[in-house]
Design an enzyme around this catalytic site. Structure first.
Site, mmCIF file in Angstrom:
data_model
loop_
_atom_site.group_PDB
_atom_site.id
_atom_site.type_symbol
_atom_site.label_atom_id
_atom_site.label_comp_id
_atom_site.label_asym_id
_atom_site.label_seq_id
_atom_site.Cartn_x
_atom_site.Cartn_y
_atom_site.Cartn_z
ATOM 1 C CG ASP A 166 -1.935 0.891 1.191
ATOM 2 O OD1 ASP A 166 -1.978 1.633 2.395
ATOM 3 O OD2 ASP A 166 -2.619 1.370 0.282
ATOM 4 C CD GLU A 180 0.727 -1.238 9.375
ATOM 5 O OE1 GLU A 180 1.653 -1.679 8.730
ATOM 6 O OE2 GLU A 180 -0.432 -1.432 8.995
HETATM 7 C C1 LIG Z 1 -4.894 -4.414 6.853
HETATM 8 C C2 LIG Z 1 -3.773 -3.766 6.267
HETATM 9 C C3 LIG Z 1 -3.322 -2.423 6.605
HETATM 10 C C4 LIG Z 1 -2.210 -1.971 6.020
HETATM 11 N N1 LIG Z 1 -0.939 -2.529 6.373
HETATM 12 C C5 LIG Z 1 0.422 -2.189 5.736
HETATM 13 C C6 LIG Z 1 0.386 -0.649 5.362
HETATM 14 O O1 LIG Z 1 1.493 -0.599 4.311
HETATM 15 C C7 LIG Z 1 -1.122 -0.326 4.854
HETATM 16 O O2 LIG Z 1 -0.644 1.236 4.794
HETATM 17 C C8 LIG Z 1 -2.101 -0.545 5.633
HETATM 18 C C9 LIG Z 1 -3.275 0.225 5.238
HETATM 19 O O3 LIG Z 1 -3.981 -0.416 4.378
HETATM 20 O O4 LIG Z 1 -3.653 1.089 5.800
#
Ligand SMILES: CCC[C@@H]1NC[C@@H](O)[C@H](O)[C@H]1C(=O)O
Length: 600
Positions: A166, A509
């Protein structure tokens, strides 16, 4: 795997000149550049800033989204005073792969867009003349490379990357290029590992030199430039009485100087700043110098307007001021090793870093989020080649960053697919192969994503502590259903609590996309009020479990992603906007963090 990764410097024995500025640049849409002898001359170049990603400078979409081969070129004057030394070009990062030519001679290639490499150009260089430096580069994504993705060919014949991650596939010479010169007999590498005693510390060092001849001496000086310890030999101990330890947000650095001499002549000298500290995992505590620390910080990106993923000292300075303002003490280099200057900032400011390789997108569900397959990632026929590149980049990351006191741990994956048994052999190999790479034996970990829970992950046995990426309230159980999201999160954490696992858990996260300036009472998703409510929910949960030893919301700042129906010109989960201004949630979280001691 690179042999020489020491940060360049200029002194009596060494020469370092940054080649930042405008380079010639040209897309090679037909991949004919090599056949058409572009190593001698780019036919119709434009000017391109270095360091910078090329993408956002352009006003047309074909150029911004360009995927494939592209070339850089620059004429570099090499002074005759450097004769007799080894001459090199050191690339901070060439994303994702590059081949280097000097005066038409092919020097070397490199794969991996987030770590440095050195091209020895001694055999090709002309002294007291301009030398033509040319790079052939490529930014395609593949499942057997890091970061993982696909490269599609559209019906119009143009290529397009399909990242399984992402963040935007910013490409180019994203970090500085250095012209360097070192003595033929020079310091290739060093290690410095501290152990603490009663009001003393021992820094055990090793020095690797390019030749076995010559004597090595090592000196340690304090911030007042006073010698506090000396030792002779390519390995030895520097014993420091009354050491000033490096601590979280209370950094004390020493200057380590290595000299190589022969017949009383100074052959080479290398200096670096080091910190005296220890890192340990004790039960569910993360400890620095035997003291528990509680991580307050962020997932970040090297990302800013105009130059994309380029390292920008100005942005880095602002980011550290924001993190200090927030009361933070740590961050993860999501999802790739950052520029070396970032670790030097953290060394000076007393921040802890979870250093991460770009092993991201190792999950087909992420690909399906972007139209990929639904098979388990580690069943793919690409994993053997991927593993080689993955181990290579973990090795180089640890080799490059091992002497930074700020580095707390190594993150070997971000959100890999561990809910399939086929992941286990890959993880077994990777964790076994990397165990001895770090002379300081820092903890190794990876982030467990949404689908890889206490019940479903087959790889909980590997990490030394856990990084949880969890998104109830955003990717599921969102909005008014967030109460179920909290309940589900607590159910999972109750299982961690009831298990025999006694390792720290850090939330690496969690967050909500938030449009700055969008206010709604009562809240709705995307509003500033909702971002705060979501953080309040997570903080209630964190405060309920004593094995949770850190909180790093996603993300410090908004950042660019591919286009998608779930992205509004990028990912908006930042506590700050992309131009580094606070959302309401920043004030809320700052208030919480200023009340939590670093050693809580
Ligand atoms: C559910 C996966 C979440 C994801 N995790 C990795 C990040 O690099 C993304 O930015 C983040 C998002 O989608 O906000």
């Amino acid at each position: 795997m690179e042999q020489e990764l020491l940060y360049p410097l200029t002194n009596k024995c060494r020469f370092d000149q940054k080649l930042d500025g405008l380079w010639d640049f040209e897309f090679d849409r037909e991949s004919q550049g090599l056949a058409d002898n572009w190593t001698a001359k780019l036919p119709d170049p434009i000017k391109m800033p270095v360091p910078a990603s090329f993408n956002d400078f352009f006003t047309d979409k074909d150029s911004r989204e360009y995927t494939g081969d592209f070339w850089y070129a620059k004429r570099v004057f090499v002074p005759g005073s450097l004769r007799g030394k080894l001459i090199g070009l050191r690339f901070g990062a060439a994303t994702h792969r590059a081949t280097v030519y000097v005066n038409g001679q092919e020097i070397r290639s490199h794969e991996g867009g987030f770590l440095p490499f050195l091209a020895d150009i001694t055999s090709a260089v002309k002294f007291d003349e301009e030398n033509l430096v040319v790079l052939e580069m490529n930014n395609e994504l593949h499942r057997d490379a890091l970061p993982a993705g696909d490269t599609a060919v559209l019906k119009n014949g143009k290529k397009m990357v399909k990242p399984f991650f992402d963040f935007y596939n910013y490409s180019g010479l994203n970090r500085s290029v250095h012209l360097v010169a070192t003595p033929e007999n020079h310091v290739v590498d060093y290690t410095a590992v501290s152990t603490l005693g009663d009001d003393l510390a021992t820094v055990h060092y090793t020095v690797t030199t390019s030749q076995s001849v010559g004597s090595v001496s090592v000196t340690l000086r304090d911030k007042d430039d006073q010698i506090v310890a000396t030792s002779n030999g390519r390995t030895g101990d520097l014993v420091v009485q009354h050491p000033q330890l490096w601590n979280v947000r209370d950094a004390h650095l020493y200057t380590l100087t290595i000299q190589v001499t022969a017949n009383d002549n100074l052959i080479d000298e290398y200096s670096d700043e080091i910190g005296i500290r220890t890192i340990t995992i004790a039960g569910h505590q993360i400890e620095v110098n035997g003291q528990p620390v509680y991580l307050k910080g962020f997932g970040r990106h090297e990302d800013s307007i105009y130059a994309g993923r380029a390292f920008d000292l100005n942005v880095e300075k602002r980011d550290f001021e924001l993190m200090k303002w927030m009361g933070a003490n740590s961050f993860r280099t999501s999802h790739y090793p950052y520029d070396e200057e970032v670790y030097r900032f953290a060394d000076r400011e007393g921040f802890l870093i979870i250093d991460e390789v770009p092993a991201v997108g190792f999950k087909m569900a992420a690909a399906s989020f972007l139209g990929g397959l639904d098979q388990s990632f580690f069943d793919g026929d690409w994993t053997e080649e991927l593993y080689k590149k993955h181990l290579d980049q973990v090795t180089d990351m640890i080799h490059r960053d091992k002497n930074h006191p700020s580095v707390l741990a190594w993150s070997l994956f971000n959100e890999p697919d561990t809910s399939s048994k086929s992941a286990v052999p890959y993880f077994e190999k990777m964790f076994a192969a990397t165990k001895a790479l770090d002379p300081d034996q820092r903890p190794r970990t990876f982030t467990l994503n949404e689908d890889d829970t206490f019940d479903t992950s087959y790889c909980k046995q590997f990490p030394d502590f856990y990084l949880l990426n969890r998104y109830p309230g955003w990717y599921h159980k969102w909005g008014y259903e967030i109460s179920d999201g909290e309940a589900g999160l607590r159910e999972e954490l109750d299982k961690w609590a009831a298990s025999d696992i006694d390792k720290p858990v850090v939330f690496s996260e969690y967050g909500a996309d938030t449009q700055p300036g969008l206010h709604k009472l009562p809240s709705v998703m995307w509003s500033e009020e909702y971002q705060i409510e979501l953080l309040q929910m997570f903080n209630r949960v964190f405060d309920s479990y004593d094995f949770i030893r850190g909180e790093q919301p996603w993300n410090l700042a908004d950042f660019q992603t591919v286009e998608g129906n779930m992205r509004v010109n990028g990912n908006k989960k930042g506590l700050f906007t992309r131009d580094r201004q606070p959302k309401e949630a920043a004030f809320y979280l700052r208030h919480r963090w200023l009340d939590i001691d670093n050693n809580f």
